[in-house]
Enzyme design. Structure first.
Site, PDB file in Angstrom:
ATOM      1  N   TYR A   8       0.870  -1.184   0.000  1.00 13.62           N
ATOM      2  CA  TYR A   8       0.000   0.000   0.000  1.00 13.62           C
ATOM      3  C   TYR A   8       0.902   1.228   0.000  1.00 13.62           C
ATOM      4  O   TYR A   8       2.131   1.119  -0.106  1.00 13.62           O
ATOM      5  CB  TYR A   8      -0.898  -0.021   1.247  1.00 13.62           C
ATOM      6  N   ARG A  14      -6.723   2.560   3.425  1.00 13.83           N
ATOM      7  CA  ARG A  14      -7.517   1.346   3.211  1.00 13.83           C
ATOM      8  C   ARG A  14      -6.770   0.079   3.590  1.00 13.83           C
ATOM      9  O   ARG A  14      -7.282  -1.029   3.398  1.00 13.83           O
ATOM     10  CB  ARG A  14      -7.968   1.277   1.738  1.00 13.83           C
ATOM     11  N   TRP A 107     -15.070  15.339   1.046  1.00 14.73           N
ATOM     12  CA  TRP A 107     -13.611  15.507   0.996  1.00 14.73           C
ATOM     13  C   TRP A 107     -13.179  16.101  -0.327  1.00 14.73           C
ATOM     14  O   TRP A 107     -12.268  16.913  -0.403  1.00 14.73           O
ATOM     15  CB  TRP A 107     -12.959  14.145   1.222  1.00 14.73           C
TER      16      TRP A 107
END
Lengths: 204, 207
Positions: A8, A14, A107
């Protein structure tokens, strides 16, 4: 024991639910965090849907953060004791995903003033309703763990949510005493506490 | 056999995957469709729903909310989830991807500004969808050269999931035109005897 690797970016994002599951289960894994500049050139082609996070288990790949977390929870006996408990944990996961999807829209709002209004509106109207449902579920389950009578990945979802909700809404569980209590209790569990203390400190 | 109720509105929407799983498994259930114009929703149901939303699955009187959680539970109960833990994860992965596609569709489907809606729809069909389906086609090729199923060697709820996406996109071959393996899979799933029987008799609804 299979070899596990999570790929990641250097965020909680996430991937953090999976990292919390590894920590709670005490299972070692390679926590690969790649620089944005090396994405997509070096990694995108390996990914089933061209996205991160990616889980590799003895070289076999799995995409989609919710799927990765559920697979790990199941392998490490943190998914729930029976089929209904597993479904209740899935239900809580999906509920948090709905909240996250709604927050994503806010956002991405580019107008700062409009965004501030949306954030305030979401906090007082929508978020308190969404979290209220979870407080009720926890209360109806006896206030200890949110599913069943021992730690599951659903409790780790609550801990994780305290961080990602907190990016936009500091101290999100202040008005939800049972959820706040659960977050505190689980964060103090030795293996979870150890991970939280040593994990890279990132803005999200 | 437990008593099953599936509660939703009169449409495919977020309940159809559960319905497809019930029918593919040959398991009877009460297919409750609430009419909000008659006050059936919110009515007495909303307060009972864990998150105040539909669909809910009721199993011997116990409620389960969230359409994907309910569908996965049913798939698992009826041996349509995948034969091994890894296969189950692979099926979940496809279902998450279908959910990403559906979320994009719901975004422009619910857009009130007609001009913006048309723009979003065009971007979806010309860029977003082909990208998603391209990935799916490649992954399908990895399993038995693409002539089988998305996961393992038999029908799972992942197969029902892609058939459901086909319906969500309008129920025509056009969106899949450049992706023959995926289209062939959709046809295979729709031709499964129990699925085909359901599709023949299923009510035509606007969503």
């Amino acid at each position: 024991m299979p070899t596990y690797k999570i790929t990641y970016f250097n965020f909680r994002g996430r991937a953090e639910l999976a990292r919390l599951i590894f920590a709670a289960a005490g299972v070692p894994y390679e926590d690969l965090r790649i620089e944005m500049s090396r994405w997509p050139v070096e990694y995108k082609d390996q990914c089933p849907f061209g996205q991160l996070p990616l889980l590799e288990v003895d070289g076999k790949v799995l995409a989609q953060s919710k799927t990765i977390a559920r697979y790990l929870a199941r392998e490490f006996n943190l998914a729930g004791k029976d089929s209904r408990e597993q479904a209740l944990a899935d239900m809580i996961l999906d509920h948090y995903a709905d909240i996250m999807n709604e927050m994503k829209v806010i956002w991405l709002e580019s107008d700062a003033e409009k965004k501030a209004t949306l954030v305030e509106k979401f906090k007082t109207e929508t978020l308190s309703k969404h979290l209220g449902y979870l407080e009720t579920i926890l209360r109806q389950n006896g206030g200890g763990f949110i599913v069943g009578d021992s730690l599951t990945w659903a409790d780790l979802m609550v801990v994780d949510s305290n961080d990602w909700l907190g990016v936009m809404f500091p101290n999100p569980y202040d008005n939800f005493p049972l959820l706040a209590g659960l977050v505190k209790r689980v964060r103090e569990m030795p293996q979870v506490a150890e991970w939280i203390a040593k994990r890279p400190d990132t803005p999200r | 056999m437990p008593n099953y109720q599936l509660v939703y509105f009169n449409g495919r929407g977020r309940a159809e995957l559960c319905r497809l799983i019930f029918h593919a498994a040959g398991v009877p259930f009460e297919d409750i469709r609430l009419d909000h114009t008659k006050g059936e929703w919110p009515g007495e149901w909303k307060a009972k729903c864990p998150f105040g939303q539909l669909p809910v699955l009721v199993v011997d009187g116990k409620m389960l909310a969230q359409s994907k959680a309910a569908a996965r539970y049913l798939a698992r109960e009826f041996n349509l989830a995948g034969k091994t833990s890894w296969d189950q994860a692979r099926a979940d992965m496809f279902i998450d991807e279908f959910d990403d596609i559906s979320t994009e569709v719901y975004k422009f489907a619910s857009e009130k500004d007609e001009a913006k809606k048309a723009e979003m729809s065009e971007k979806f069909y010309n860029e977003t969808l082909p990208r998603h389906i391209g990935y799916l086609e490649n992954l399908l090729k990895e399993n038995n050269g693409g002539n089988g199923y998305l996961v393992g060697d038999s029908l799972t709820w992942a197969g029902l999931g892609i058939a459901n996406v086909y319906d969500l996109l309008g129920g025509t071959d056009a969106p899949f035109a450049k992706f023959p393996l995926l289209l062939a899979l959709v046809k295979r799933v729709r031709e499964n005897p129990k699925v085909a029987e359901y599709l023949k008799t299923r009510a035509q609804t606007s969503f």
